[in-house]
Design an enzyme around this catalytic site. Structure first.
Site, PDB file in Angstrom:
ATOM      1  N   ALA A  29     -12.399 -15.404 -26.652  1.00 34.11           N
ATOM      2  CA  ALA A  29     -11.267 -16.226 -26.977  1.00 34.11           C
ATOM      3  C   ALA A  29     -11.452 -16.954 -28.205  1.00 34.11           C
ATOM      4  CB  ALA A  29     -11.327 -17.601 -25.972  1.00 34.11           C
ATOM      5  N   SER A  30     -12.756 -16.954 -29.149  1.00 36.93           N
ATOM      6  CA  SER A  30     -12.919 -17.703 -30.184  1.00 36.93           C
ATOM      7  C   SER A  30     -12.668 -17.093 -31.425  1.00 36.93           C
ATOM      8  CB  SER A  30     -14.527 -17.892 -30.103  1.00 36.93           C
ATOM      9  OG  SER A  30     -15.105 -16.645 -30.214  1.00 36.93           O
ATOM     10  N   TYR A  43     -12.690   6.814 -36.141  1.00 36.91           N
ATOM     11  CA  TYR A  43     -12.331   6.015 -34.946  1.00 36.91           C
ATOM     12  C   TYR A  43     -11.925   6.345 -33.675  1.00 36.91           C
ATOM     13  CZ  TYR A  43     -10.847   1.802 -32.990  1.00 36.91           C
ATOM     14  OH  TYR A  43     -10.803   0.624 -32.084  1.00 36.91           O
TER      15      TYR A  43
END
Ligand code: NAI
Ligand code: NA
Length: 395
Positions: free
Chosen positions: A48-49, A234
């Protein structure tokens, strides 16, 4: 103290509390004028940061007044040494949320561990009762398996053949060819163990068995596809295998939540400068060309614009607009044929000499430094700041 950026390759070792705060307040302002009708009310954000996870927390809290619990793994400050940026972001978010009367608490530790899961569950039970949304937005190079204690390391490598293409060192602007040798041994399995869906499923299983998921519960994890240019390293590389696993896990989660009509989704997001993506070779050159083209077309987005669109035009809209594989796509503008054709043209011309004109290297750099709270408009970097900032809702 006066805090300046100190970079080592693609990481920055310092971060600026006032700049991080400004970034968070800007994102809050963006969401305040774009509320989500019938949006989530009690939300757990894992990761969440920073990046997409922080944007998801802000969109939940300020789009539909949600109570949010944030889980993240950040370095607190010590005297004379700034915290990692996610620490300052979370401090700024929770300070503002509390001022605005919103519930916001957080847990700082290893989300892969049983201890952090148990602590989070207890907090949900004590404070929220039930939750209606879990955002899963972890980006980590390592995972210690909670049951076996085995430590897995993810790798960003092609599968089968050596991949050779151009990349840019965004600090110096030098464009040069790099070759990445193919993965070997357990690289694929290890990368799946770190960035695949096993941990996401463990979280949801735990929360389900504790009966803290409400009827019509939703959970969303983030994925990436990208163009053929970056495919070998990727989407068809080791990290792509992990994303395949993550995407398959969404269906398993939905199956496991039938009794409460719960749903697991993957949202495929746009390529953006974050701490996670700047570590991937070739991606910085692609992003600097992509930004140029998307800005010219007036369709450039950052994390907050992406997540606002995810909530308001997909998750909480009439139609999720799922693709054939059942995924939500907010990379739709990045992947538009005209955008990709232009990027591919520019790619062929990109050299150290041409890139400053044909690409948005400045935009890349600004975004990179912004991640750490530097080069943020309206911040006076000559002013003394207190590095010892506390996160008010930290448990
Ligand atoms: P980020 O590096 O900004 O955020 C990662 C978050 O995970 C931070 O909150 C960090 O504290 C947390 N974290 C890392 N390890 C942890 C641990 N062991 N325990 C608890 N928290 C931990 O990354 P970003 O870019 O926002 O990525 C989030 C997701 O979005 C990833 O799955 C990524 O693959 C995906 N994504 C990223 C794109 C990009 O271009 N950046 C594009 C599309 C998807
Ligand atoms: Na995140």
């Amino acid at each position: 103290m006066i805090i300046e950026p100190k970079t080592r390759g693609f990481i920055c070792l310092t971060s600026h509390p006032t700049g991080c705060e400004k970034n968070v307040l800007n994102q809050i302002d963006y969401i305040k004028s774009r509320p989500t009708t019938n949006g989530p009310k009690n939300v757990l954000v894992i990761g969440a940061s920073t990046g997409f996870g922080l944007a998801s927390r802000i969109t939940s809290a300020y789009g539909s007044n949600a109570s949010t619990i944030g889980v993240f793994f950040e370095k607190p400050p010590t005297e004379g040494r700034p915290a990692s940026p996610g620490w300052y972001n979370s401090a700024a978010f929770e300070t503002q949320a509390h001022k605005d009367g919103l519930y916001a608490k957080s847990i700082n530790g290893d989300a892969f561990s049983n201890e952090i899961k148990a602590q989070t569950l207890k907090l949900i039970q004590d404070d929220l009762g039930k939750i209606d949304m879990v955002i899963y937005s972890l980006a980590s190079p390592v995972r210690t398996h909670p049951d076996t204690g085995e430590r897995f390391k993810s790798v960003l490598k092609p599968i089968g053949d050596t991949f050779t293409n151009n990349t840019v060192d965004f600090h110096t602007g030098v464009v040069k060819e790099i070759s990445i040798a193919p993965c070997s041994g357990d690289d694929i399995d290890n990368t799946i163990a770190v960035m695949g869906g096993e941990d996401w499923k463990m979280w949801i299983d735990l929360l389900k068995s504790a009966d803290v998921l409400s009827e019509d519960f939703k959970t969303v994890a983030y994925s990436y596809i990208g163009p053929s240019l970056t495919e070998a390293v990727y989407r068809k590389g080791t990290i792509g295998r992990a994303k395949d696993h993550l995407e398959a896990t969404a269906f398993e989660i939905t199956d496991s939540l039938k009794a409460i009509n719960g749903k697991g989704y993957v949202s495929v997001n746009k390529a953006l400068v974050t701490q996670a993506s700047s570590a991937i070779p070739v991606i910085p050159l692609y992003i600097s060309l992509l930004y140029k083209v998307m800005k010219e077309e007036g369709i450039h987005e950052g994390c907050i614009e992406q997540i606002e669109r995810l909530f308001n035009e997909r998750l909480y809209a009439e139609d999720l607009q799922l693709d054939e594989q059942g995924r939500i796509r907010v990379d739709d503008w990045e992947m538009r044929d005209d955008i990709q054709a232009k990027v591919l043209e520019l790619w062929k011309e990109a050299t150290t000499e041409t890139l400053p004109n044909i690409g948005d290297l400045e935009g890349y750099k600004t975004d990179f430094f912004n991640l750490f709270g530097f080069n943020v408009e309206g911040v006076d970097y000559d002013k003394d700041v207190n590095e010892m900032v506390a996160i008010p809702g930290l448990q």
